[in-house]
Scaffold this motif. Sequence first.
Motif, PDB file in Angstrom:
ATOM      1  N   ASN A   1       0.848  -1.194   0.000  1.00  0.00           N
ATOM      2  CA  ASN A   1       0.000   0.000   0.000  1.00  0.00           C
ATOM      3  C   ASN A   1       0.891   1.255   0.000  1.00  0.00           C
ATOM      4  O   ASN A   1       2.123   1.153  -0.007  1.00  0.00           O
ATOM      5  CB  ASN A   1      -1.012  -0.028   1.164  1.00  0.00           C
TER       6      ASN A   1
ATOM      7  N   THR B   1     -10.869   2.064  -8.690  1.00  0.00           N
ATOM      8  CA  THR B   1     -11.803   1.075  -8.124  1.00  0.00           C
ATOM      9  C   THR B   1     -13.214   1.651  -8.131  1.00  0.00           C
ATOM     10  O   THR B   1     -13.424   2.782  -8.574  1.00  0.00           O
ATOM     11  CB  THR B   1     -11.362   0.673  -6.702  1.00  0.00           C
ATOM     12  N   ALA B   2     -14.176   0.848  -7.642  1.00  0.00           N
ATOM     13  CA  ALA B   2     -15.568   1.295  -7.619  1.00  0.00           C
ATOM     14  C   ALA B   2     -15.719   2.424  -6.601  1.00  0.00           C
ATOM     15  O   ALA B   2     -15.042   2.426  -5.574  1.00  0.00           O
ATOM     16  CB  ALA B   2     -16.454   0.123  -7.224  1.00  0.00           C
TER      17      ALA B   2
ATOM     18  N   THR C   1     -12.653   0.302   6.500  1.00  0.00           N
ATOM     19  CA  THR C   1     -11.658  -0.140   5.510  1.00  0.00           C
ATOM     20  C   THR C   1     -10.613  -1.094   6.111  1.00  0.00           C
ATOM     21  O   THR C   1      -9.672  -1.490   5.415  1.00  0.00           O
ATOM     22  CB  THR C   1     -10.919   1.068   4.881  1.00  0.00           C
TER      23      THR C   1
ATOM     24  N   GLY D   1      -7.949   3.052  -5.868  1.00  0.00           N
ATOM     25  CA  GLY D   1      -7.660   1.810  -6.598  1.00  0.00           C
ATOM     26  C   GLY D   1      -6.216   1.382  -6.459  1.00  0.00           C
ATOM     27  O   GLY D   1      -5.691   1.290  -5.358  1.00  0.00           O
ATOM     28  N   CYS D   2      -5.555   1.189  -7.604  1.00  0.00           N
ATOM     29  CA  CYS D   2      -4.153   0.751  -7.527  1.00  0.00           C
ATOM     30  C   CYS D   2      -3.403   1.117  -8.806  1.00  0.00           C
ATOM     31  O   CYS D   2      -4.004   1.522  -9.803  1.00  0.00           O
ATOM     32  CB  CYS D   2      -4.069  -0.760  -7.288  1.00  0.00           C
TER      33      CYS D   2
ATOM     34  N   ALA E   1     -13.408  -3.501  -2.766  1.00  0.00           N
ATOM     35  CA  ALA E   1     -14.393  -2.414  -2.623  1.00  0.00           C
ATOM     36  C   ALA E   1     -15.660  -2.929  -1.940  1.00  0.00           C
ATOM     37  O   ALA E   1     -16.340  -2.180  -1.234  1.00  0.00           O
ATOM     38  CB  ALA E   1     -14.723  -1.798  -3.973  1.00  0.00           C
TER      39      ALA E   1
ATOM     40  N   THR F   1      -1.335  -0.329  -3.898  1.00  0.00           N
ATOM     41  CA  THR F   1      -2.757  -0.040  -3.682  1.00  0.00           C
ATOM     42  C   THR F   1      -2.913   1.352  -3.090  1.00  0.00           C
ATOM     43  O   THR F   1      -2.058   1.822  -2.337  1.00  0.00           O
ATOM     44  CB  THR F   1      -3.428  -1.099  -2.771  1.00  0.00           C
ATOM     45  N   LEU F   2      -4.022   1.995  -3.461  1.00  0.00           N
ATOM     46  CA  LEU F   2      -4.205   3.412  -3.122  1.00  0.00           C
ATOM     47  C   LEU F   2      -5.573   3.679  -2.495  1.00  0.00           C
ATOM     48  O   LEU F   2      -6.183   4.719  -2.770  1.00  0.00           O
ATOM     49  CB  LEU F   2      -4.059   4.249  -4.399  1.00  0.00           C
ATOM     50  N   GLY F   3      -6.064   2.752  -1.673  1.00  0.00           N
ATOM     51  CA  GLY F   3      -7.355   2.965  -1.019  1.00  0.00           C
ATOM     52  C   GLY F   3      -8.443   3.256  -2.032  1.00  0.00           C
ATOM     53  O   GLY F   3      -8.574   2.538  -3.035  1.00  0.00           O
TER      54      GLY F   3
ATOM     55  N   ALA G   1     -17.622   3.889   2.035  1.00  0.00           N
ATOM     56  CA  ALA G   1     -16.834   3.001   2.887  1.00  0.00           C
ATOM     57  C   ALA G   1     -17.314   3.093   4.341  1.00  0.00           C
ATOM     58  O   ALA G   1     -17.483   4.179   4.875  1.00  0.00           O
ATOM     59  CB  ALA G   1     -15.367   3.361   2.790  1.00  0.00           C
TER      60      ALA G   1
ATOM     61  N   PHE H   1      -7.829  -7.462  -1.018  1.00  0.00           N
ATOM     62  CA  PHE H   1      -7.278  -7.260  -2.366  1.00  0.00           C
ATOM     63  C   PHE H   1      -6.269  -8.375  -2.697  1.00  0.00           C
ATOM     64  O   PHE H   1      -6.326  -8.985  -3.770  1.00  0.00           O
ATOM     65  CB  PHE H   1      -6.607  -5.882  -2.441  1.00  0.00           C
TER      66      PHE H   1
HETATM   67  P1  ADP Z   1      -4.599  -1.222   3.109  1.00  0.00           P
HETATM   68  O1  ADP Z   1      -5.833  -1.857   3.667  1.00  0.00           O
HETATM   69  O2  ADP Z   1      -3.401  -2.131   3.113  1.00  0.00           O
HETATM   70  O3  ADP Z   1      -4.292   0.135   3.676  1.00  0.00           O
HETATM   71  P2  ADP Z   1      -5.642   0.137   0.750  1.00  0.00           P
HETATM   72  O4  ADP Z   1      -6.261   1.142   1.668  1.00  0.00           O
HETATM   73  O5  ADP Z   1      -4.740   0.621  -0.312  1.00  0.00           O
HETATM   74  O6  ADP Z   1      -4.877  -1.017   1.549  1.00  0.00           O
HETATM   75  O7  ADP Z   1      -6.848  -0.680   0.082  1.00  0.00           O
HETATM   76  C1  ADP Z   1      -6.659  -1.834  -0.690  1.00  0.00           C
HETATM   77  C2  ADP Z   1      -7.684  -1.879  -1.788  1.00  0.00           C
HETATM   78  O8  ADP Z   1      -8.994  -1.874  -1.217  1.00  0.00           O
HETATM   79  C3  ADP Z   1      -7.646  -0.699  -2.737  1.00  0.00           C
HETATM   80  O9  ADP Z   1      -6.699  -0.912  -3.768  1.00  0.00           O
HETATM   81  C4  ADP Z   1      -9.067  -0.704  -3.252  1.00  0.00           C
HETATM   82  O10 ADP Z   1      -9.226  -1.696  -4.234  1.00  0.00           O
HETATM   83  C5  ADP Z   1      -9.872  -1.127  -2.034  1.00  0.00           C
HETATM   84  N1  ADP Z   1     -10.355   0.030  -1.250  1.00  0.00           N
HETATM   85  C6  ADP Z   1      -9.820   0.528  -0.108  1.00  0.00           C
HETATM   86  N2  ADP Z   1     -10.514   1.600   0.326  1.00  0.00           N
HETATM   87  C7  ADP Z   1     -11.524   1.785  -0.554  1.00  0.00           C
HETATM   88  C8  ADP Z   1     -12.604   2.719  -0.664  1.00  0.00           C
HETATM   89  N3  ADP Z   1     -12.800   3.704   0.229  1.00  0.00           N
HETATM   90  N4  ADP Z   1     -13.444   2.592  -1.725  1.00  0.00           N
HETATM   91  C9  ADP Z   1     -13.297   1.609  -2.634  1.00  0.00           C
HETATM   92  N5  ADP Z   1     -12.295   0.699  -2.586  1.00  0.00           N
HETATM   93  C10 ADP Z   1     -11.420   0.773  -1.568  1.00  0.00           C
END
Ligand code: ADP
Length: 312
Positions: A189, A246-247, A254, A230-231, A289, A225-227, A251, A261
């Motif tokens: 991430n 991503t969709a 999270t 998406g990624c 998502a 990954t970018l929350g 949320a 993922f």
């Molecule tokens: P981590 O849980 O390790 O911090 P991320 O926050 O990057 O990882 O989230 C992993 C993946 O989960 C993202 O790449 C995305 O596909 C999905 N995701 C995370 N947060 C959201 C969100 N608010 N809306 C939609 N998809 C999300």
Amino acid sequence: MADGDCDVLVVGSCMTDLVSQAPRLPKAGETIHGHRFFIGFGGKGANQCVQAARLGAQTAMVCKVGTDFFGDKYIENLKNNSVSTEFVSQTDRAATGAASIIVNDAGENAIVIVAGANLLLGEEELWGAEPLLGRAKVLVCQLEIRPDTSLQSLRMARERRVRTIFNPAPAVADLHPDFFRVSDIFCCNETEAEILTGSTVTGPEDAGKVGAELLRRGCCSVIVTLGPQGCVVLSAEDSSPLHIPTATVTALDTTGAGDSFIGALAFYMARYPTISLEEMARRANQVAAVSVQAVGTQTSYPWRKDLPPELF
Ligand code: ADP
């Protein structure tokens, strides 16, 4: 495993989450009353394995829990998710890994993790699981067990031509350089990417830059990954970073999205090896998502039946 097949083998952690919700976090020496308590199944290794299993992969965990109540319950949880527990061992030398979590009304938390039995997983257990490891389609590991155990499992997989996903979480700045060389897919991430490279990551453009740096260190492909953004995906063959949104969803929680993922990615690599990495990441985004729209970690992970058929 019943028919000798294994799509996804995870070498990693199991942790019991002990969560107390209270109006505020207690000060040192203070006792306060909370308003809710629950126990959750966590640990990055088990989370990823459970998500892959719920999508329909044949999965197995190589992990260690204590000979205690939480260890017994964890094994039951893995079985309830159809994860093979043939290589789950129990020890009386340490307790099952536990995360004591306090969450205040503002959503802030204070966490103490005691990795316990997870840190006793080592070479002996890897060699015990070697016959299955050699037959697995994908091996997944992280850094919640001893790093040398993770690195050895990646090396064993590479020697046996098993595809590997490495998730450098929780991140360490001085990661052994071999982790990059033995990872087919290096998936992290934003925070982990920052710790590994020393560069700030705020969006797809930065993620592309740090991804390129991680590729230079020797992995075949990188996913950052970018929350909600998406990624970003890059490969040694095609090093131009590809942003995969991503969709857009509301949320709710999270926690564990990254593990959802990675579990989904492992499922697609094992079951749909011919689709492009970009498409696998697109579908893994969709699965993760869904997970953010429900509360909890493993409790929020979707089953195949809950997802649109076009993801399969
Ligand atoms: P981590 O849980 O390790 O911090 P991320 O926050 O990057 O990882 O989230 C992993 C993946 O989960 C993202 O790449 C995305 O596909 C999905 N995701 C995370 N947060 C959201 C969100 N608010 N809306 C939609 N998809 C999300």
